[in-house]
Design a protein around this motif. Structure first.
Motif, PDB file in Angstrom:
ATOM      1  N   TYR A  64       1.635   3.206   3.163  1.00  0.00           N
ATOM      2  CA  TYR A  64       2.605   2.762   4.244  1.00  0.00           C
ATOM      3  C   TYR A  64       3.809   3.315   3.813  1.00  0.00           C
ATOM      4  CZ  TYR A  64      -0.867  -0.540   6.235  1.00  0.00           C
ATOM      5  OH  TYR A  64      -1.797  -0.931   6.768  1.00  0.00           O
ATOM      6  N   GLN A 114       1.689   8.074  -9.958  1.00  0.00           N
ATOM      7  CA  GLN A 114       1.899   8.265  -8.629  1.00  0.00           C
ATOM      8  C   GLN A 114       3.118   9.302  -8.629  1.00  0.00           C
ATOM      9  OE1 GLN A 114       2.404   4.129  -7.586  1.00  0.00           O
ATOM     10  NE2 GLN A 114       0.697   4.040  -6.261  1.00  0.00           N
ATOM     11  N   TYR A 121      -8.583   4.287  -8.824  1.00  0.00           N
ATOM     12  CA  TYR A 121      -7.923   4.474  -7.567  1.00  0.00           C
ATOM     13  C   TYR A 121      -8.245   5.505  -6.369  1.00  0.00           C
ATOM     14  CZ  TYR A 121      -5.821   0.377  -9.557  1.00  0.00           C
ATOM     15  OH  TYR A 121      -5.634  -0.827 -10.137  1.00  0.00           O
ATOM     16  N   SER A 122      -8.653   5.429  -5.270  1.00  0.00           N
ATOM     17  CA  SER A 122      -8.649   6.494  -4.527  1.00  0.00           C
ATOM     18  C   SER A 122      -7.690   7.380  -4.025  1.00  0.00           C
ATOM     19  CB  SER A 122      -9.430   6.038  -3.183  1.00  0.00           C
ATOM     20  OG  SER A 122      -8.633   5.090  -2.597  1.00  0.00           O
ATOM     21  N   GLN A 123      -6.253   6.986  -4.593  1.00  0.00           N
ATOM     22  CA  GLN A 123      -5.137   7.856  -4.243  1.00  0.00           C
ATOM     23  C   GLN A 123      -5.280   8.871  -5.106  1.00  0.00           C
ATOM     24  OE1 GLN A 123      -1.336   5.868  -5.010  1.00  0.00           O
ATOM     25  NE2 GLN A 123      -0.251   7.477  -4.086  1.00  0.00           N
ATOM     26  N   CYS A 180      -8.226  -4.364  -4.358  1.00  0.00           N
ATOM     27  CA  CYS A 180      -7.132  -5.125  -4.948  1.00  0.00           C
ATOM     28  C   CYS A 180      -6.255  -6.097  -3.791  1.00  0.00           C
ATOM     29  CB  CYS A 180      -6.078  -3.888  -5.249  1.00  0.00           C
ATOM     30  SG  CYS A 180      -6.292  -3.022  -6.776  1.00  0.00           S
ATOM     31  N   ALA A 219       1.755  -0.549 -20.646  1.00  0.00           N
ATOM     32  CA  ALA A 219       0.383  -0.540 -19.737  1.00  0.00           C
ATOM     33  C   ALA A 219       0.948  -0.362 -18.503  1.00  0.00           C
ATOM     34  CB  ALA A 219      -0.498  -1.362 -20.236  1.00  0.00           C
ATOM     35  N   SER A 220       1.674  -1.139 -18.011  1.00  0.00           N
ATOM     36  CA  SER A 220       1.708  -1.455 -16.508  1.00  0.00           C
ATOM     37  C   SER A 220       2.561  -0.149 -16.042  1.00  0.00           C
ATOM     38  CB  SER A 220       2.632  -2.620 -16.495  1.00  0.00           C
ATOM     39  OG  SER A 220       3.939  -2.571 -16.985  1.00  0.00           O
ATOM     40  N   LYS A 257       5.769  -2.763  -6.108  1.00  0.00           N
ATOM     41  CA  LYS A 257       4.702  -2.297  -6.908  1.00  0.00           C
ATOM     42  C   LYS A 257       3.810  -1.505  -5.429  1.00  0.00           C
ATOM     43  CE  LYS A 257       4.797  -3.046 -11.182  1.00  0.00           C
ATOM     44  NZ  LYS A 257       4.339  -2.003 -12.404  1.00  0.00           N
ATOM     45  N   GLN A 258       3.674  -0.047  -5.816  1.00  0.00           N
ATOM     46  CA  GLN A 258       2.908   0.531  -4.549  1.00  0.00           C
ATOM     47  C   GLN A 258       1.301   0.524  -5.189  1.00  0.00           C
ATOM     48  OE1 GLN A 258       4.312   4.057  -2.803  1.00  0.00           O
ATOM     49  NE2 GLN A 258       6.384   3.893  -3.686  1.00  0.00           N
ATOM     50  N   GLY A 259       0.550   0.014  -4.181  1.00  0.00           N
ATOM     51  CA  GLY A 259      -0.753  -0.046  -4.365  1.00  0.00           C
ATOM     52  C   GLY A 259      -1.245   1.642  -4.518  1.00  0.00           C
ATOM     53  N   ALA A 260      -2.296   1.868  -4.957  1.00  0.00           N
ATOM     54  CA  ALA A 260      -3.063   3.153  -5.163  1.00  0.00           C
ATOM     55  C   ALA A 260      -4.233   3.311  -4.503  1.00  0.00           C
ATOM     56  CB  ALA A 260      -3.166   3.567  -6.515  1.00  0.00           C
ATOM     57  N   GLY A 261      -4.679   2.614  -3.697  1.00  0.00           N
ATOM     58  CA  GLY A 261      -5.607   2.720  -2.704  1.00  0.00           C
ATOM     59  C   GLY A 261      -6.946   2.297  -3.220  1.00  0.00           C
ATOM     60  N   ALA A 262      -6.968   0.924  -3.084  1.00  0.00           N
ATOM     61  CA  ALA A 262      -8.215   0.255  -3.557  1.00  0.00           C
ATOM     62  C   ALA A 262      -8.372  -1.175  -2.953  1.00  0.00           C
ATOM     63  CB  ALA A 262      -8.083   0.101  -5.143  1.00  0.00           C
ATOM     64  N   GLN A 305      -7.319   4.500 -21.120  1.00  0.00           N
ATOM     65  CA  GLN A 305      -6.799   3.613 -19.848  1.00  0.00           C
ATOM     66  C   GLN A 305      -6.301   4.374 -18.755  1.00  0.00           C
ATOM     67  OE1 GLN A 305      -2.986   1.520 -20.726  1.00  0.00           O
ATOM     68  NE2 GLN A 305      -2.705   0.970 -18.598  1.00  0.00           N
ATOM     69  N   SER A 360      -4.292  -4.613 -11.382  1.00  0.00           N
ATOM     70  CA  SER A 360      -3.705  -3.406 -10.934  1.00  0.00           C
ATOM     71  C   SER A 360      -2.211  -3.364 -11.265  1.00  0.00           C
ATOM     72  CB  SER A 360      -3.818  -3.377  -9.335  1.00  0.00           C
ATOM     73  OG  SER A 360      -3.039  -2.338  -9.057  1.00  0.00           O
ATOM     74  N   ILE A 361      -1.351  -4.650 -10.963  1.00  0.00           N
ATOM     75  CA  ILE A 361       0.177  -4.674 -11.342  1.00  0.00           C
ATOM     76  C   ILE A 361       0.151  -4.396 -12.948  1.00  0.00           C
ATOM     77  CG2 ILE A 361       2.251  -6.064 -11.702  1.00  0.00           C
ATOM     78  CD1 ILE A 361       1.342  -7.293  -8.794  1.00  0.00           C
ATOM     79  N   GLU A 362      -0.734  -4.769 -13.576  1.00  0.00           N
ATOM     80  CA  GLU A 362      -0.624  -4.717 -15.115  1.00  0.00           C
ATOM     81  C   GLU A 362      -1.132  -3.396 -15.436  1.00  0.00           C
ATOM     82  OE1 GLU A 362      -3.359  -7.868 -16.350  1.00  0.00           O
ATOM     83  OE2 GLU A 362      -1.855  -9.550 -16.190  1.00  0.00           O
ATOM     84  N   GLY A 363      -1.231  -2.414 -14.878  1.00  0.00           N
ATOM     85  CA  GLY A 363      -1.812  -1.289 -14.976  1.00  0.00           C
ATOM     86  C   GLY A 363      -3.018  -0.922 -15.218  1.00  0.00           C
ATOM     87  N   ARG A 404       0.803  -1.162   0.116  1.00  0.00           N
ATOM     88  CA  ARG A 404       0.060   0.027   0.147  1.00  0.00           C
ATOM     89  C   ARG A 404       0.886   1.232   0.149  1.00  0.00           C
ATOM     90  NH1 ARG A 404      -3.824   0.549   4.790  1.00  0.00           N
ATOM     91  NH2 ARG A 404      -4.867   2.158   3.460  1.00  0.00           N
ATOM     92  N   ALA A 405       0.647   2.067  -0.945  1.00  0.00           N
ATOM     93  CA  ALA A 405       1.082   3.590  -0.675  1.00  0.00           C
ATOM     94  C   ALA A 405       0.989   4.282   0.658  1.00  0.00           C
ATOM     95  CB  ALA A 405       0.639   4.483  -1.899  1.00  0.00           C
ATOM     96  N   ARG A 450       9.776   1.881   2.074  1.00  0.00           N
ATOM     97  CA  ARG A 450      11.061   2.497   2.240  1.00  0.00           C
ATOM     98  C   ARG A 450      11.992   1.105   2.912  1.00  0.00           C
ATOM     99  NH1 ARG A 450      11.008   7.082   5.096  1.00  0.00           N
ATOM    100  NH2 ARG A 450      12.018   6.489   6.732  1.00  0.00           N
TER     101      ARG A 450
END
Lengths: 591, 195
Positions: free
Chosen positions: A232, B34, B69-71, A276, B26-27, A268-273, B61, A285-288, A229-230, A237
């Motif tokens: 964290y 970010q 994503y909520s971020q 996921c 895409a990835s 890979k940092q998550g973006a808050g979902a 995309q 999500s990792i595939e973009g 998770r981003a 780090r």
């Protein structure tokens, strides 16, 4: 000041830092410029933050809790031989692992190093036996099948929530066609009441990394991702520096330790979902892409990331693997019950005296965790329920606190083991409000793919909101129940299938609270804003005017030092409770 | 009250550097967004256009990811962020009260608004920052504070404002050189990202 060389160890996890650990570190540094200073992750006793361990010249170890800039001098005076021991801050002295009930009732396997070592130091991890498991596997020629067999003997099930046997999942990926396979570490800890993954990634990153190496070897993966998770940043780090250090020590990369086995990891940092956390959504999500789940089968173990066989293991599952390989599957299986082997980490929070991270053997009862380890309620009110498993879980009432912690027994209550969130609620918590809170969460987090999850959760939230505002009918409760069953059976992934759990369990165990909201237009816990009023009791009021100062809507008026003049204008009042917090003489009644 | 434009000026060289770092496939969509948001606090339209023209990522995309994503946010933010945790433990310990208190201090009255009118602070609700035992918790800039009452939250906000040369709405008379303040706050944000 003592002339002896002293070591000062400060706990600097996210929670320690939030409680002021940086300031404490600085103060010790200023007062003792010659001392050895060290920082460690969080030992899990969050109720005692900031925690400091002092190892004096003769090797004696003293663990202090609730340390701040002001009490540091008195602690140091004791160690210099000029003051009395500060017993109110001393948690234990002597060996580093014995001590208070809080720690002695736990069985620490996943958390075995957290809080004891400097997460930035590969050497310290190795001194505590780190990377011995993967070295053993690679140097003794233990085959992947033997590794899987050991994990099968251990009987460990996925710690992310669903509890699928780890060895079975691995076998699918091991037997899948193709040479290109992936291993993903799932650190997308989305349950808004759980922080075990954060603590592990922050406090013992190499342990998780070694777990990834073992899993990758078992399934034949050469590429790994750590999905964190981003939210964290410290975990990202610390894990990043662990990857770099392991790489330069030859423990990651190609031909690891000359064995021919190659594996490397990217963060890979998550973006808050929240969704996921679900395997196929995490892969998307990792595939973009947008993190939306897809129909299974094919399962990721057969067709996952970029269409290749992929295993996704939770952080806590991975943190157990090194121990299992070193001590053997049987030693792990000896802990726990027939249904559930080993230990489980819980994040104990809410109305509990000693909150924090606890790791307990499976089979311990909920009551033992709450009272023997957690010390019971933190308020003068008694504990009413405990919420397990977050938005996918449920509330267990006090009458069922003797339920053992194991997958089947917890499922039978309507709650779930979940990832380990354990939020304690006292009589000031409203169960309708809790259900509404979780439904609001899942409704926002629903990806929108399945109609029942997308629309059903909205309708359920609307019904709960109207009940909490005193506008619900008894028929609404029935509609709510019906919808709950439909959302559960008509959703593709775990999010929708479990979203109704908080509603179903509160309806099952706290139906009387729902009825009170509907029929008596009353919130028994005094939480739901539409059903409560704030009133100043002039006999207790001192006329200090603090409430007036903090009221955000200027609803409170009166003359200073004249208690009888103070009133709250109910037309203006938004029932936010700021005045209750501000009042020093408990003069504001909520009902 | 005077409205300040919070729109960012996008540096094309920076966007190109990120594309080089994260790739054009895409990835790369999530890491690229970010990076943009870490720099500007939100996703300026200009930066998104640059990503679309500089990579193989399509506009649909990229916009799909940005809104999923909520971020990510598409609107500009204040010079400093306040994250109020609304995890389960924080919710039962009165996280809503922190929002009420902070909105009062920042003079934000419209429910649809989350940024103070002088562009000093933006309040953001987050799901969980993982400090559940210290509930309720908020994060101002890079400082995490726990065990808060509404009044505590206001106190920490005031202290943060004083240290960072910010002024809460209603205290504009104390205003100093605004350019220096903007510079200072954007430094803060970068410091936060590096950590």
């Amino acid at each position: 000041m003592s002339a002896q060389p002293m070591t000062i160890i400060v706990g600097e996890g996210t929670c320690g830092i939030a409680a002021g650990a940086k300031d404490v570190y600085k103060t010790f540094r200023e007062l003792l410029p010659d001392a050895r200073m060290k920082t460690v992750g969080c030992v899990g006793m969050c109720h005692q933050e900031v925690m400091v361990e002092i190892i004096d010249g003769s090797g004696g170890a003293f663990l202090y809790g609730k340390v701040d800039r002001k009490n540091i001098p008195s602690i140091l005076e004791y160690h210099a031989g000029t003051g009395d021991i500060r017993s109110d801050h001393l948690i234990r002295s002597g060996s580093r692992t014995n001590g208070s009930d809080y720690l002695s009732r736990q069985t620490r396997i996943a958390l075995r190093n957290v809080g004891l070592l400097d997460p930035a130091s590969l050497d310290e991890f190795r001194m505590r036996g780190g990377y011995r498991a993967i070295e053993k596997i690679l140097s003794e020629g233990i085959t992947p099948d033997q590794v899987i067999e050991e994990v099968r003997t251990a009987g460990i099930r996925g710690r992310g929530g669903a509890g699928f046997p780890t060895s079975v999942k691995w076998t699918f990926a091991r037997n899948a066609e193709g040479n290109e396979k992936y291993l993903i570490c799932n650190g997308d800890e989305g349950d808004p009441g759980a922080f075990m993954d954060r603590s592990l990634l922050e406090g013992d990153p190499h342990n998780v990394l070694e777990g990834m190496l073992i899993a990758a070897y078992a399934i034949g993966a050469s590429k790994g991702y750590a999905y964190i998770r981003a939210e964290y940043p410290l975990a990202v780090r610390h894990f990043g520096s662990a990857i770099r250090d392991a790489r330069s020590a030859g423990l990651l990369g190609s031909d690891i330790l000359g064995s021919g086995f190659s594996f490397d990891v990217t963060i890979k940092q998550g973006a808050g979902a929240f969704v996921c956390g679900e395997e196929t959504a995490l892969i998307a999500s990792i595939e973009g892409q947008r993190g939306m789940p897809r129909i299974r089968p094919p399962f990721p173990a057969v067709k996952g990331l970029y269409g290749k066989p992929t295993i996704i293991n939770n952080v806590e599952t991975l943190a157990n693997l090194g121990w299992i390989i070193e001590n053997g599957g049987q030693a792990y299986a000896a802990i726990g019950t027939d249904d559930s082997k080993g230990t489980k980490v819980f994040a104990l929070a809410g109305a509990i005296k000693r909150g924090g991270l606890v790791e307990v053997p499976m089979g311990m009862t909920v009551r033992e965790v709450l009272y023997d380890i957690g010390g019971g309620s933190s308020t003068e009110r008694s504990i009413k329920a405990v919420q397990l498993g977050g938005p996918s879980g449920g509330c267990i009432p006090e009458s069922l606190f003797d339920t053992p912690i194991e997958y089947a027994a917890l499922n039978a209550t309507g709650a779930i083991m979940g990832s380990g969130g354990m939020v304690v609620m006292d009589e000031k918590s409203c169960m309708v409000d809790i259900a509404r809170y979780f439904l609001e969460f899942t409704q926002i987090e629903s990806c929108g793919k399945c109609t029942f999850c997308r629309v059903g959760t909205v309708r359920m939230k609307e019904l709960l909101t109207s009940i909490s505002e005193g506008e619900g009918t008894m028929e609404d409760i029935d509609t709510l129940e019906e919808l709950a069953h439909q959302v559960r059976t008509s959703s593709l992934c775990g999010l929708g299938q479990t979203a109704p759990n908080p509603v179903l369990t509160t309806l099952r165990y706290f139906r009387d609270e729902y009825v009170a909201h509907v029929e008596e237009k009353r919130c028994p816990a005094g939480v739901c804003k539409g059903l409560i009023t704030h009133t100043i009791m002039t006999d207790a009021c001192t006329g200090c005017s603090l409430c007036e100062r903090y009221c955000p809507v200027d609803a409170i008026t009166g003359v200073r030092k004249k208690p009888e003049t103070w009133v709250i204008d109910h037309d203006l009042c938004i029932n936010c409770g700021m005045c209750v917090e501000a009042c020093n003489s408990d003069a504001i009644r909520v009902e | 009250m005077e409205q300040h434009s919070l729109e960012a000026v996008v540096d094309e060289a920076l966007v190109r550097k990120w594309i080089e770092e994260y790739g054009s496939d895409a990835s790369a969509a999530v890491p690229l967004l970010q990076a943009v948001q870490n720099e500007y606090g939100y996703l300026p339209r200009e930066a998104m256009d640059m990503i679309v023209s500089g990579t193989r990522i399509t506009a649909s995309q990229l916009y799909g990811v940005a809104t999923f994503y909520s971020q990510f946010r598409l609107d500009p933010v204040g010079r400093n962020m306040i994250k109020v945790c609304h995890g389960t433990a924080c919710h039962v310990s009165g996280a809503d009260r922190l929002n009420t208190a902070l909105r009062q201090s920042l003079g934000i009255k419209d429910d649809a608004e989350d940024t103070a009118s002088n562009g000093s602070y933006t309040i953001e609700d987050v799901a969980c920052v993982g400090c559940c035992s210290l509930a309720p918790v908020m994060v101002i800039g890079d400082e995490t504070h726990g065990n808060l009452s509404g009044a505590d939250a206001q106190r920490h906000l005031k202290k943060h404002a004083r240290r960072n040369g910010e002024f809460l709405p209603g205290h504009e008379e104390e205003k100093s050189d605004e350019a220096a303040r903007t510079r200072q706050s954007s430094e803060n944000r970068k410091k936060e990202v590096r950590q």
